[in-house]
Design an enzyme around this catalytic site. Structure first.
Site, PDB file in Angstrom:
ATOM      1  CG  HIS A 185      -2.016  -0.997   1.189  1.00 15.46           C
ATOM      2  ND1 HIS A 185      -3.057  -1.011   2.090  1.00 15.46           N
ATOM      3  CD2 HIS A 185      -2.260  -2.014   0.319  1.00 15.46           C
ATOM      4  CE1 HIS A 185      -3.881  -1.997   1.796  1.00 15.46           C
ATOM      5  NE2 HIS A 185      -3.428  -2.628   0.721  1.00 15.46           N
TER       6      HIS A 185
ATOM      7  CD  GLU B  73      -1.860   4.067   3.336  1.00 12.93           C
ATOM      8  OE1 GLU B  73      -1.561   3.422   2.296  1.00 12.93           O
ATOM      9  OE2 GLU B  73      -3.001   4.082   3.818  1.00 12.93           O
TER      10      GLU B  73
ATOM     11  CB  CYS C  71      -6.323  -0.744   5.392  1.00 16.20           C
ATOM     12  SG  CYS C  71      -4.638  -1.415   5.356  1.00 16.20           S
TER      13      CYS C  71
ATOM     14  CB  CYS D  15      -1.754   1.598   6.243  1.00 17.33           C
ATOM     15  SG  CYS D  15      -1.403   0.745   4.685  1.00 17.33           S
TER      16      CYS D  15
END
Lengths: 158, 158
Positions: B53, B55, B83, B86
């Site tokens: 992801h 992040e 999420c 993260c």
């Protein structure tokens, strides 16, 4: 149900992590066919990477080897209850079964705290089998933190 | 409070992700001194890595560049509510301020679902400022999934 336990290999990974000065947590990822896809222990210090938990490293290695961001049918064996980061990664990778050792009331995110799998925002929940070699896993962690405190260094997260 | 917004750069990263066929989420990590440490967009497909992801990639890149597993004083700008994976990584990296765009009621783990920062098992909670360029962020995501459905491919997570 018959299965081969991979917890002894996960504990070996945890012991190797401790020998490197890392928090002793280890993980083994097993594919749907029973083949070991990846083994890892924590490497947050060595890699200067706060995401380098054993579970994340095993998932990344297995996915890279298979060229897939999902591991349907896979089993993850890990010595300690995963934190919320690792629990969510397990879900994202569509891992079928999570076997873990000791509970982690302080940092865990499966049976404690965020309980990542227990919300509608979690779109894949693995089967969970816990308490495997829990005492051995817990002893490894306790010995590690006791030795570090004895050496005058800070425990994980102060 | 004066601050420079880095959301336009995060949105640029999200647009680049969409152009690569990745879910359009982008992130920018800014150090305590105001210098940009890392920029990233989602790369889960390209990297065959469910943890890739925006992040996580930004945190890993910044930590590697600084040789540290913690980023005290850092700001993370991200186009979408993180999420649980993260959010927990943000906490582990000791990021001081999380700025985000659109809410994510379906997958989010900050204001929704696991609410990772809202448990005693979370040992560092960033300051959180949300709703920045939220409509632009949401539009990027909606356009992306609409185009994919139109092309007969499955939306994220089916």
């Amino acid at each position: 149900m018959e299965f081969s336990t991979h917890m002894p290999e996960a504990l070996d990974q945890a012991r190797s992590a401790a020998a490197r000065g890392e928090v002793p947590v280890g993980a083994v990822l097993v594919g749907a066919d029973g083949r070991v896809l990846a083994r890892a222990g924590n490497r947050t210090r060595e890699d200067s990477d706060p995401t380098a938990h054993a579970e994340i490293l095993a998932i990344r290695a297995a996915c890279a080897a298979l060229g897939s961001e999902r591991l349907p049918g896979a089993q993850l064996w890990v010595t300690l209850e995963p934190c919320p980061m690792c629990a969510a990664a397990i879900s994202a990778a569509r891992i079928a079964v999570l076997y873990y050792g000791a509970d982690d009331p302080r940092m865990g995110g499966v049976r404690h705290g965020a309980r990542v799998f227990d919300h509608p925002q979690c779109h894949h929940r693995p089967e969970i089998i816990d308490g495997i070699s829990a005492e051995e896993s817990r002893n490894l962690l306790q010995d590690f933190f006791r030795a570090r405190r004895g050496a005058g260094t800070l425990a994980r997260d102060g």
